[in-house]
Design an enzyme around this catalytic site. Sequence first.
Site, mmCIF file in Angstrom:
data_model
loop_
_atom_site.group_PDB
_atom_site.id
_atom_site.type_symbol
_atom_site.label_atom_id
_atom_site.label_comp_id
_atom_site.label_asym_id
_atom_site.label_seq_id
_atom_site.Cartn_x
_atom_site.Cartn_y
_atom_site.Cartn_z
ATOM 1 N N SER A 195 0.807 -1.231 0.000
ATOM 2 C CA SER A 195 0.000 0.000 0.000
ATOM 3 C C SER A 195 0.832 1.269 0.000
ATOM 4 O O SER A 195 0.328 2.336 -0.344
ATOM 5 C CB SER A 195 -0.932 0.016 1.214
ATOM 6 O OG SER A 195 -0.199 -0.053 2.422
ATOM 7 N N ASP A 210 -3.434 8.244 7.720
ATOM 8 C CA ASP A 210 -4.277 7.327 8.478
ATOM 9 C C ASP A 210 -3.370 6.593 9.460
ATOM 10 O O ASP A 210 -2.191 6.917 9.578
ATOM 11 C CB ASP A 210 -5.087 6.391 7.571
ATOM 12 C CG ASP A 210 -4.230 5.420 6.753
ATOM 13 O OD1 ASP A 210 -3.048 5.207 7.105
ATOM 14 O OD2 ASP A 210 -4.740 4.873 5.759
ATOM 15 N N HIS A 217 -0.411 4.948 7.265
ATOM 16 C CA HIS A 217 0.259 5.534 6.101
ATOM 17 C C HIS A 217 0.575 7.014 6.288
ATOM 18 O O HIS A 217 -0.243 7.752 6.833
ATOM 19 C CB HIS A 217 -0.630 5.372 4.861
ATOM 20 C CG HIS A 217 -1.016 3.954 4.590
ATOM 21 N ND1 HIS A 217 -2.225 3.422 5.022
ATOM 22 C CD2 HIS A 217 -0.365 2.955 3.948
ATOM 23 C CE1 HIS A 217 -2.291 2.142 4.648
ATOM 24 N NE2 HIS A 217 -1.180 1.841 4.003
#
Length: 353
Positions: free
Chosen positions: A37, A328, A331
């Site tokens: 991600s 978040d 991240h």
Amino acid sequence: MYDYRVWLFTAPLLFLLVQLFSGVQAKVPAIIVFGDSSVDAGNNNQIPTVARSNFGPYGRDFEGGRATGRFSNGRIPTDFISESFGLRPTVPAYLDPSYNISDFAVGVSFASAGSGYDNATSDVLRVIPLWKELEYYKQYQKKLREYLGDEKAEEIIEEALYVTSMGTNDFLENYYAIPGGRQSQFTIDEYQDFLAGIARKFVTDLYGLGARKISLGGVPPMGCMPLERTTNFADGQRCIKSYNDIAFSFNGKLKSLTVELNNQLPGLQLVNSNPYGILMQIIRKPSLYGFEAVGVACCATGMFEMGYGCDQYNPLTCKDAKKYVFWDAFHPTEKTNQIIVDHLMKTTLLKFL
């Protein structure tokens, strides 16, 4: 009278400055990305998984305020790397139907949020495993040859910069999260060696397919992610030292692997792009970089939300993400991503300019 010795001294410096700031970097014609991600530009939008971010407030600071599937309020590291090499300001996802081979010829991401080196890691959230990312790359090579012809395609394949970024999920979403799984098979040191062995094979496979310029990414101080700090009740929600120690140790193994493979594979230019040091510096002294919040993220409560837990309806999401190190609970913000890439461009990636 002009002293030629001044020219001999200044010419190399002037050449380097021109290379750095000209905006045209012919030495790297494309950025090709593999990982999780941290560098997924939206591939997971096209597969049935909960590991997605193609909704607001993700992407609110991206061009047009679009949620692309990047796990950030804006751009991710590989976007900034591409721009730094004078290429496009974003690297598109291979599975995104709005792009085609003409776009991918200068940059493409095969990364999948939730993935890792270990196939068992990608099974957790049913995402694209690393071996499948490599299969997509083989498919991409075929399309590239059909589009540009063999000679031009081979030039891009050989001169492109291959960027990898993965490993965190192997520890946090697999080894420590699945009771009776990898923990029952490996000690943590053995598991690190297991992952490093997969990294070795992956780089060797890429080399066999024509890649020569490869950036092997390290893992961040994962014990300092807001999600981990939130659950660290025993130590006042500070960074989890044991997780950071594991990240530091694993990065050391990747660095050793880099030295070994450069000696073994003729023509290979493999670098270890490690975000650990610069991100830890930001976390320890956030005010030096203009940050105000480091222990919690911008989105929602900032303590544990990511993906679908971080949505546009949460009234607690911060107004200005530039004040936050993390977007978040897992991240970094766009600003943090840019600082990390600026550091890498001045250190490990400088040799490719």
